[in-house]
Design a protein around this motif. Structure first.
Motif, PDB file in Angstrom:
ATOM      1  N   ALA A  86       0.818  -1.216   0.000  1.00  0.00           N
ATOM      2  CA  ALA A  86       0.000   0.000   0.000  1.00  0.00           C
ATOM      3  C   ALA A  86       0.854   1.269   0.000  1.00  0.00           C
ATOM      4  O   ALA A  86       0.573   2.210  -0.755  1.00  0.00           O
ATOM      5  CB  ALA A  86      -0.939  -0.006   1.204  1.00  0.00           C
ATOM      6  N   VAL A  87       1.903   1.333   0.852  1.00  0.00           N
ATOM      7  CA  VAL A  87       2.702   2.564   0.898  1.00  0.00           C
ATOM      8  C   VAL A  87       3.532   2.745  -0.366  1.00  0.00           C
ATOM      9  O   VAL A  87       3.993   3.849  -0.661  1.00  0.00           O
ATOM     10  CB  VAL A  87       3.635   2.606   2.133  1.00  0.00           C
ATOM     11  CG1 VAL A  87       2.833   2.691   3.416  1.00  0.00           C
ATOM     12  CG2 VAL A  87       4.608   1.439   2.155  1.00  0.00           C
ATOM     13  N   ARG A  94      -2.441   8.766   3.779  1.00  0.00           N
ATOM     14  CA  ARG A  94      -3.744   8.098   3.779  1.00  0.00           C
ATOM     15  C   ARG A  94      -3.596   6.632   4.164  1.00  0.00           C
ATOM     16  O   ARG A  94      -4.361   6.100   4.985  1.00  0.00           O
ATOM     17  CB  ARG A  94      -4.367   8.231   2.388  1.00  0.00           C
ATOM     18  CG  ARG A  94      -5.755   7.632   2.224  1.00  0.00           C
ATOM     19  CD  ARG A  94      -6.205   7.831   0.784  1.00  0.00           C
ATOM     20  NE  ARG A  94      -7.464   7.194   0.483  1.00  0.00           N
ATOM     21  CZ  ARG A  94      -8.653   7.782   0.544  1.00  0.00           C
ATOM     22  NH1 ARG A  94      -8.736   9.050   0.925  1.00  0.00           N
ATOM     23  NH2 ARG A  94      -9.758   7.135   0.232  1.00  0.00           N
ATOM     24  N   VAL A  95      -2.593   5.961   3.594  1.00  0.00           N
ATOM     25  CA  VAL A  95      -2.370   4.546   3.892  1.00  0.00           C
ATOM     26  C   VAL A  95      -2.044   4.345   5.372  1.00  0.00           C
ATOM     27  O   VAL A  95      -2.609   3.463   6.034  1.00  0.00           O
ATOM     28  CB  VAL A  95      -1.226   3.995   3.017  1.00  0.00           C
ATOM     29  CG1 VAL A  95      -0.721   2.652   3.558  1.00  0.00           C
ATOM     30  CG2 VAL A  95      -1.693   3.830   1.581  1.00  0.00           C
ATOM     31  N   VAL A  96      -1.150   5.151   5.910  1.00  0.00           N
ATOM     32  CA  VAL A  96      -0.743   4.986   7.310  1.00  0.00           C
ATOM     33  C   VAL A  96      -1.915   5.248   8.248  1.00  0.00           C
ATOM     34  O   VAL A  96      -2.105   4.540   9.245  1.00  0.00           O
ATOM     35  CB  VAL A  96       0.450   5.914   7.638  1.00  0.00           C
ATOM     36  CG1 VAL A  96       0.740   5.910   9.134  1.00  0.00           C
ATOM     37  CG2 VAL A  96       1.690   5.469   6.873  1.00  0.00           C
ATOM     38  N   ASP A 152      -6.277   1.517  -0.471  1.00  0.00           N
ATOM     39  CA  ASP A 152      -7.212   1.588   0.662  1.00  0.00           C
ATOM     40  C   ASP A 152      -7.482   0.198   1.234  1.00  0.00           C
ATOM     41  O   ASP A 152      -7.410  -0.018   2.456  1.00  0.00           O
ATOM     42  CB  ASP A 152      -8.540   2.206   0.210  1.00  0.00           C
ATOM     43  CG  ASP A 152      -8.452   3.711  -0.007  1.00  0.00           C
ATOM     44  OD1 ASP A 152      -7.422   4.302   0.346  1.00  0.00           O
ATOM     45  OD2 ASP A 152      -9.425   4.281  -0.535  1.00  0.00           O
ATOM     46  N   TRP A 153      -7.818  -0.746   0.356  1.00  0.00           N
ATOM     47  CA  TRP A 153      -8.106  -2.109   0.806  1.00  0.00           C
ATOM     48  C   TRP A 153      -6.886  -2.743   1.471  1.00  0.00           C
ATOM     49  O   TRP A 153      -6.994  -3.408   2.505  1.00  0.00           O
ATOM     50  CB  TRP A 153      -8.572  -2.969  -0.373  1.00  0.00           C
ATOM     51  CG  TRP A 153      -9.989  -2.728  -0.775  1.00  0.00           C
ATOM     52  CD1 TRP A 153     -10.433  -2.100  -1.912  1.00  0.00           C
ATOM     53  CD2 TRP A 153     -11.171  -3.090  -0.046  1.00  0.00           C
ATOM     54  NE1 TRP A 153     -11.807  -2.050  -1.936  1.00  0.00           N
ATOM     55  CE2 TRP A 153     -12.295  -2.653  -0.805  1.00  0.00           C
ATOM     56  CE3 TRP A 153     -11.392  -3.733   1.160  1.00  0.00           C
ATOM     57  CZ2 TRP A 153     -13.603  -2.847  -0.386  1.00  0.00           C
ATOM     58  CZ3 TRP A 153     -12.706  -3.933   1.587  1.00  0.00           C
ATOM     59  CH2 TRP A 153     -13.783  -3.497   0.817  1.00  0.00           C
ATOM     60  N   ALA A 157      -6.729  -3.986   5.333  1.00  0.00           N
ATOM     61  CA  ALA A 157      -6.428  -5.401   5.587  1.00  0.00           C
ATOM     62  C   ALA A 157      -5.137  -5.546   6.392  1.00  0.00           C
ATOM     63  O   ALA A 157      -5.040  -6.399   7.297  1.00  0.00           O
ATOM     64  CB  ALA A 157      -6.310  -6.159   4.265  1.00  0.00           C
ATOM     65  N   GLY A 158      -4.148  -4.700   6.089  1.00  0.00           N
ATOM     66  CA  GLY A 158      -2.901  -4.748   6.841  1.00  0.00           C
ATOM     67  C   GLY A 158      -3.101  -4.374   8.290  1.00  0.00           C
ATOM     68  O   GLY A 158      -2.528  -5.000   9.194  1.00  0.00           O
TER      69      GLY A 158
END
Length: 292
Positions: A86-87, A94-96, A152-153, A157-158
């Motif tokens: 994601a990152v 946004r991811v963090v 985003d997903w 999930a992470g």
């Protein structure tokens, strides 16, 4: 002298948060070398696993007597698949922030896995965190605030997998640290490698490029960083109360945000800041020491 122990432990946790907060940069640099983040994760964790196994081979003995170590490996592996991918491809801030929905997931997982019935305060924290996520995901009139992109997903999930990892670490606190660390490094290798291989067979993930000094050096840098951060986490978390550890680890959001905005890998919008404030408030609230 009395204060040196706690201070060193806090610095160790800050080092861990610093490594994870800046890990997006080498993963993106590796992608520029043609190395997909799944392959990067698999190779980095294989390197870390090999080094740690050479130092603590007895850690593998726990896998024969404790099946939950395999579940820990899967959860830790999926955490890294989600976060690292994601990152690399998404807006880092946004991811963090979405990843740090983890304390909200922890309420539900602790109820299911550990039998810890949530209190009214825990449910309130869950509500605040979910409101923050809805604010971050809201795209102004495009429908329900649901995750709509791959990053985003992956981030959500992470974060869920990370919450499961933490719950399993608590449940497995009687196992040796060596077994738990090998499970986490081994899980990162197997899960990332397995997803990468599946993607390769489907034509969605490119094969590893030919070895070059550039990307091999980045792999070594990441492996060394993750080894150091894991040891720092083991040192700091063992010497500080759990709530202190959780609060210090929130500094990862600061490191990730400042570095990504400065280098143009993220954009701070008003909506992201507002939602992020709610998510971090819920995380800090969950980590704050309780009276009595």
């Amino acid at each position: 002298m009395a204060d040196r122990g706690p201070a060193t432990a806090v610095l160790a946790l800050v080092l861990n948060a610093f490594v994870w907060g800046l890990s997006w940069w080498p993963f993106r640099a590796l992608q520029e070398h043609g190395v997909h983040p799944l392959w990067s994760t698999a190779v980095v964790f294989l390197t870390s696993f090999a080094v740690f196994f050479a130092l603590k081979p007895q850690g593998l003995r726990g896998f024969g007597r404790q099946p939950l170590l395999w579940l820990l490996a899967a959860a830790a592996g999926l955490t890294n698949v989600g976060f690292n991918w994601a990152v690399t491809v998404g807006d880092v801030v946004r991811v963090v922030l979405l990843f740090y929905l983890m304390p909200a997931w922890s309420v539900l997982i602790a109820w299911m896995l550990l039998g810890e019935r949530p209190s009214g305060a825990a449910l309130a924290r869950l509500g605040v965190a979910l409101l923050g996520v809805a604010t971050v995901l809201d795209t102004s009139g495009s429908g329900l605030p649901l995750p709509r992109t791959l990053p985003d997903w992956l981030a959500l999930a992470g974060g869920f997998s990370f919450a499961l990892t933490n719950a399993l670490l608590r449940k497995l606190n009687t196992e040796t640290a060596a077994s738990r660390v090998l499970a986490m490094f081994g899980g990162g290798t197997l899960m990332a490698g397995g997803v990468a291989l599946a993607g390769l067979l489907q034509g969605t993930v490119a094969a590893l490029p030919a070895p070059t000094f550039g990307w091999i050096a980045l792999i070594v840098l990441l492996a060394a960083g993750f080894l150091a951060s894991n040891l720092a986490l083991q040192y700091g978390a063992a010497r500080l109360p759990a709530h202190t550890t959780a609060l210090v680890m929130l500094s990862e959001v600061v490191f990730a945000s400042l570095s990504s905005v400065a280098l143009g890998a993220a954009e701070l919008t008003g909506r992201t800041l507002a939602g992020g404030a709610l998510i971090l408030a819920a995380a800090a609230w969950s980590a704050w020491p309780r009276r009595g």
